[in-house]
Design an enzyme around this catalytic site. Sequence first.
Site, PDB file in Angstrom:
ATOM      1  N   ASN A  23       0.738  -1.095   0.016  1.00  0.00           N
ATOM      2  CA  ASN A  23      -0.007   0.013   0.040  1.00  0.00           C
ATOM      3  C   ASN A  23       0.997   1.270   0.069  1.00  0.00           C
ATOM      4  O   ASN A  23       0.466   2.332  -0.562  1.00  0.00           O
ATOM      5  CB  ASN A  23      -0.835   0.041   1.269  1.00  0.00           C
ATOM      6  N   ARG A  97      -6.378  -0.781  -8.641  1.00  0.00           N
ATOM      7  CA  ARG A  97      -6.997   0.039  -7.754  1.00  0.00           C
ATOM      8  C   ARG A  97      -5.846   1.467  -7.356  1.00  0.00           C
ATOM      9  O   ARG A  97      -6.402   2.370  -7.488  1.00  0.00           O
ATOM     10  CB  ARG A  97      -7.328  -0.372  -6.465  1.00  0.00           C
ATOM     11  N   ASP A 121      -9.822  -5.258  -5.914  1.00  0.00           N
ATOM     12  CA  ASP A 121     -10.457  -6.216  -4.945  1.00  0.00           C
ATOM     13  C   ASP A 121     -12.068  -6.153  -4.950  1.00  0.00           C
ATOM     14  O   ASP A 121     -12.581  -4.815  -5.235  1.00  0.00           O
ATOM     15  CB  ASP A 121     -10.004  -6.157  -3.520  1.00  0.00           C
TER      16      ASP A 121
END
Length: 437
Positions: A23, A97, A121
């Site tokens: 992330n 994403r 996801d």
Amino acid sequence: MGTFKIEGGHQLKGSIQPQGAKNEALQILCAVLLTPELVTIHNIPDIVDVNKLINLLKKLGVKIEHISNGTYTFKADEVNLKYLESDEFKVDGRGLRGSIMIVGPMLARFGKGYIPKPGGDKIGRRRLDTHFEGLINLGAKFRYNKEEQFYGVEAERLKGAYMLLEEASVTGTANIVMAAVLAEGRTTIYNAACEPYLQQLCKMLNNMGAQISGVGSNMLIIDGVQKLTGTHHTMLPDMIEIGSWIGLAAMTKSELTITNVSWDDLGIIPNVFRKLGITVERRGDDIHIPAHTDGYEIQSFIDGSILTIADAPWPGFTPDLLSIILVVATQARGSVLIHQKMFESRLFFVDKLIDMGAKIILCDPHRATVIGHDFKSTLKAMTMTSPDIRAGVSLLIAALSAKGTSTIQNIEQIDRGYERIDERLRAIGAKIERIDA
């Protein structure tokens, strides 16, 4: 479509080092677009989502060199703006994403940023409103092509503003921060996300010449600058992977050492596992998990009521680890309520655990009650499919603890977030085989 074949029921032993943080990588890589100078980044994980973003940056014209394992250089001195409006970009941008975070830096430096509705996801709705409302507050004009699901923001010059975010979105905060560092004047972001990875982004930007204060708090104050310079940056270890290995050790009654975990950036994660009765020992900057040969017992609240573990924005418990907590609880002594507040589809994988013999009551899309087996009965092996990254690893942990041979399909989902997971697990004694379709 690849498959993992897993022979469960074996104790593991040894040490494992977490990869660089997924992330964080998605934010940091987008930030290289803010300067034409050379940026060197260390500890980049070799995973599908990160590699997709690196490939997207290449197509955008960023000069990228792979220096050594985990280390890359980036130079965005000849960015190809035409690619942003190409059909190829509309396909590439939907693939992950994290692509949404190129919008802020592109808008700040080049006056326009575009993105197709990004993928990732399938864990429920993940709104983009915070991103674009923040950029509009800075003076951008927003447009949206509903048929193509293509978003755009444009501005001749961004101007600092005060804003109170509706939600403490990590990627939304990152996008707004990357736009604000080159805006004219002061930007104040209240209810900003303050995760360690967002802190890392702010520290990197400050090293590049940005002026960001309040790092680590929920109020960021950013005084815009004319330009940013190159820098070196080393990414943190992945806290989600660290939590995954803690859960793996407990479920398989294994003695494991997780090395170089950056303890001070783990927040309440170790304590949440301790509430499940798991011994988490600090040894320098390592975590040691002894073999839980007698199992582990879930604590109750001080009034004797059932423990509830819920996710929350940092410094609360990260939602990415609730799937791991749920699986680990299936073999604990006692019961726990898992409350997933932030994503409404993330608990739907529990039907697979129920089929394996776990005692779980899915109360609604957000809550599940787990009644632990205390290892008096083991989970049974079965064939299952990975629905998303975190659920996929949770099912993998369940399979490694189960008696018999399991297969997990759609392992590309796991590869999106975990680097060479089968090789690294085999190194500590796991019986896992990758079968490519």
